[in-house]
Write an enzyme that holds these catalytic residues in place. Structure first.
Site, PDB file in Angstrom:
ATOM      1  CB  ALA A 117     -16.885  24.638  39.315  1.00  0.00           C
ATOM      2  CD  GLU A 172     -21.838  19.366  37.401  1.00  0.00           C
ATOM      3  OE1 GLU A 172     -22.200  17.784  36.996  1.00  0.00           O
ATOM      4  OE2 GLU A 172     -20.774  19.646  36.863  1.00  0.00           O
TER       5      GLU A 172
HETATM    6  N1  COA Z   1     -14.853  23.810  45.487  1.00  0.00           N
HETATM    7  C1  COA Z   1     -14.825  24.189  46.228  1.00  0.00           C
HETATM    8  N2  COA Z   1     -13.765  23.541  47.948  1.00  0.00           N
HETATM    9  C2  COA Z   1     -13.813  22.636  47.596  1.00  0.00           C
HETATM   10  C3  COA Z   1     -14.524  21.161  46.150  1.00  0.00           C
HETATM   11  C4  COA Z   1     -15.009  22.380  45.332  1.00  0.00           C
HETATM   12  N3  COA Z   1     -15.841  21.668  44.054  1.00  0.00           N
HETATM   13  N4  COA Z   1     -14.879  20.231  46.196  1.00  0.00           N
HETATM   14  C5  COA Z   1     -13.825  20.149  47.832  1.00  0.00           C
HETATM   15  N5  COA Z   1     -13.688  21.479  48.182  1.00  0.00           N
HETATM   16  C6  COA Z   1     -12.671  21.492  48.712  1.00  0.00           C
HETATM   17  C7  COA Z   1     -13.922  21.476  50.708  1.00  0.00           C
HETATM   18  O1  COA Z   1     -14.731  22.848  50.567  1.00  0.00           O
HETATM   19  C8  COA Z   1     -12.990  21.485  51.744  1.00  0.00           C
HETATM   20  O2  COA Z   1     -12.425  22.429  51.800  1.00  0.00           O
HETATM   21  P1  COA Z   1     -12.146  22.615  53.758  1.00  0.00           P
HETATM   22  O3  COA Z   1     -11.301  21.908  54.271  1.00  0.00           O
HETATM   23  O4  COA Z   1     -11.525  24.704  53.163  1.00  0.00           O
HETATM   24  O5  COA Z   1     -13.242  22.863  54.521  1.00  0.00           O
HETATM   25  C9  COA Z   1     -11.663  20.761  50.923  1.00  0.00           C
HETATM   26  O6  COA Z   1     -12.046  20.528  50.079  1.00  0.00           O
HETATM   27  C10 COA Z   1     -11.872  19.065  51.127  1.00  0.00           C
HETATM   28  O7  COA Z   1     -13.192  18.370  51.026  1.00  0.00           O
HETATM   29  P2  COA Z   1     -14.083  17.471  51.940  1.00  0.00           P
HETATM   30  O8  COA Z   1     -15.197  18.047  51.585  1.00  0.00           O
HETATM   31  O9  COA Z   1     -13.768  17.777  52.997  1.00  0.00           O
HETATM   32  O10 COA Z   1     -13.814  16.041  51.856  1.00  0.00           O
HETATM   33  P3  COA Z   1     -14.517  14.928  51.854  1.00  0.00           P
HETATM   34  O11 COA Z   1     -13.193  13.907  51.509  1.00  0.00           O
HETATM   35  O12 COA Z   1     -15.260  14.361  52.818  1.00  0.00           O
HETATM   36  O13 COA Z   1     -15.358  15.221  50.568  1.00  0.00           O
HETATM   37  C11 COA Z   1     -15.988  15.018  47.945  1.00  0.00           C
HETATM   38  C12 COA Z   1     -15.104  14.835  48.759  1.00  0.00           C
HETATM   39  C13 COA Z   1     -14.986  14.845  46.542  1.00  0.00           C
HETATM   40  C14 COA Z   1     -17.026  14.281  47.834  1.00  0.00           C
HETATM   41  C15 COA Z   1     -16.815  16.767  48.286  1.00  0.00           C
HETATM   42  O14 COA Z   1     -15.782  16.598  48.732  1.00  0.00           O
HETATM   43  C16 COA Z   1     -17.202  17.248  47.245  1.00  0.00           C
HETATM   44  O15 COA Z   1     -18.538  16.775  46.693  1.00  0.00           O
HETATM   45  N6  COA Z   1     -16.823  17.949  46.409  1.00  0.00           N
HETATM   46  C17 COA Z   1     -17.741  19.040  45.972  1.00  0.00           C
HETATM   47  C18 COA Z   1     -18.389  18.458  44.804  1.00  0.00           C
HETATM   48  C19 COA Z   1     -18.964  19.021  43.719  1.00  0.00           C
HETATM   49  O16 COA Z   1     -20.374  18.747  43.654  1.00  0.00           O
HETATM   50  N7  COA Z   1     -18.566  19.655  42.140  1.00  0.00           N
HETATM   51  C20 COA Z   1     -19.072  19.784  41.347  1.00  0.00           C
HETATM   52  C21 COA Z   1     -18.874  21.234  41.706  1.00  0.00           C
HETATM   53  S1  COA Z   1     -19.607  21.784  40.020  1.00  0.00           S
END
Ligand code: COA
Length: 260
Positions: free
Chosen positions: A66, A134
Site C-alpha cells: 500500500a 507491516e
Molecule cells: N509506498 C510508497 N512509496 C513506496 C513504497 C510504498 N509501499 N515502496 C517503495 N516506495 C517508493 C520509495 O519511497 C521510493 O520513492 P522516492 O524515490 O520518491 O523516494 C521509491 O519507491 C523506490 O523505493 P526505495 O525504497 O528507494 O527502493 P529500495 O530498492 O531502496 O528498497 C524496498 C526497496 C521494497 C525494500 C523498499 O522500497 C521498501 O521497504 N518499501 C516498503 C515496503 C513496505 O513496507 N510495504 C508495506 C506497506 S503497508
C-alpha cells in the site's frame, strides 16, 4: 477506458493488467486501487478475454505494498475504511469468474503479497521477494493478508512472516506453497501468458465452473463443498463443450470447444 496508474491490454484471449507506477515500485495508492477494480471488472465483462494476468511494471517490483504516504495519514476510523476498501478490491479479484494469474516480477510486499494471494495462481520470477512487513510500520496486514496468507501457507508460517516482517525469496516462497512456480528473472509475464494460453484452450464453461468450485473452498465445510461440486459437475455435463470433449476423446481427435 483510459487508466492513469495501470496498463490494460487484451490479446489472444488474455487481459494483461500492469500496475504502472514503477518510480514508486508500483505501490497501491487509492486511485490505483480504484482503477484495478475497474480493470478486473472490465476483463470479466470482455467477450474477448478468458484469462487475466496481473503484473507490475519494471524489473524490480510487482507491488511494494500500500502507498505508505497515504497510509501514514490514516486515523483509526479512516484506517478501517482504508482496509475495507482494499479488501473489497482484492475480493473482486478473488471472486473473478475468469482465472487470474499473478506474474510476480519482483518485490511483493505488504499489499503486493496480499494482491498476489488474491489471485488464483502465482508465477514468480527468481528475483521476487515476498513479505508482510507491516509490523515494521507499527501496523498489520489490512488487505486480507492475515487470512489468505494463513490459508495458503498455513498458520505457523503465516505467523512467522507477519510477526517478524521478514521477506522470503522466490525459492522459499515456492517451498512453502506461496509460489506455484519459479522462473528466470524477466520471464514471469511470458510464463504466465503460456499458462493462460493453456487455460484459454480449454472449454471455458468448465473453466468457470471449476473456478467457482475452487473459490468456494475457504468459505465452506467439506460436506457443503462436495454438494457444490456435484451441482457444478452436473451443470458441466449439460454443456456442448462436454459433448464435444468426450466425443473428441472417444473419436481420438482434438476437441473444438465453443464455450457453450
Ligand atoms: N509506498 C510508497 N512509496 C513506496 C513504497 C510504498 N509501499 N515502496 C517503495 N516506495 C517508493 C520509495 O519511497 C521510493 O520513492 P522516492 O524515490 O520518491 O523516494 C521509491 O519507491 C523506490 O523505493 P526505495 O525504497 O528507494 O527502493 P529500495 O530498492 O531502496 O528498497 C524496498 C526497496 C521494497 C525494500 C523498499 O522500497 C521498501 O521497504 N518499501 C516498503 C515496503 C513496505 O513496507 N510495504 C508495506 C506497506 S503497508
Amino acid at each position: 477506458m483510459d487508466y492513469t496508474n495501470l496498463l490494460y491490454e487484451e490479446d489472444a484471449r488474455v487481459a494483461v493488467i500492469t500496475l504502472n507506477r514503477p518510480d514508486k515500485l508500483n505501490a497501491l495508492n487509492h486511485d490505483t486501487l480504484v482503477e484495478l477494480k475497474q480493470a478486473v471488472l472490465a476483463a470479466n465483462e470482455s467477450a474477448a478475454v478468458d484469462v487475466i494476468i496481473l503484473t507490475g511494471a519494471g524489473e524490480k517490483a510487482f507491488v511494494a505494498g500500500a502507498d505508505i504516504k497515504e497510509l501514514a495519514a490514516q486515523d483509526a476510523v479512516q484506517g478501517q475504511r482504508f482496509s475495507l476498501f482494499g479488501q473489497d478490491v482484492f475480493n473482486t479479484i478473488e471472486q473473478s469468474t475468469k482465472p487470474v494469474i499473478a506474474a510476480v516480477n519482483g518485490f511483493a510486499l505488504g499489499g503486493g503479497c496480499e494482491l498476489a494471494l488474491a489471485c488464483h495462481i502465482r508465477i514468480v520470477a527468481e528475483n521476487a521477494r515476498f513479505g508482510q512487513p507491516e509490523v515494521n510500520l507499527g501496523t498489520i496486514p489490512g488487505y486480507g493478508g492475515t487470512q489468505r496468507l494463513a490459508y495458503v501457507v498455513g498458520l505457523g508460517r503465516a505467523a512467522e512472516l507477519i510477526l517478524t516482517g521478514n521477506m522470503v525469496n522466490a525459492e522459499e516462497a515456492h517451498r512453502i506453497g506461496l509460489a506455484n512456480s519459479v522462473v528466470e528473472k524477466g520471464t514471469a509475464l511470458a510464463a504466465a501468458k503460456e499458462m493462460a494460453a493453456t487455460i484459454a484452450a480449454k472449454g471455458q464453461v468448465a473453466i468457470r465452473l471449476a473456478l467457482e468450485a475452487l473459490r468456494s473452498v475457504p468459505q465452506t465445510s467439506l460436506r457443503d463443498g462436495l454438494t457444490t461440486e456435484a451441482a457444478l459437475f452436473g451443470l458441466s455435463c449439460g454443456t456442448e463443450d462436454f459433448r464435444e470433449g468426450t466425443a473428441a476423446f472417444l473419436e481420438k481427435r482434438t476437441p473444438e470447444f465453443k464455450g457453450s
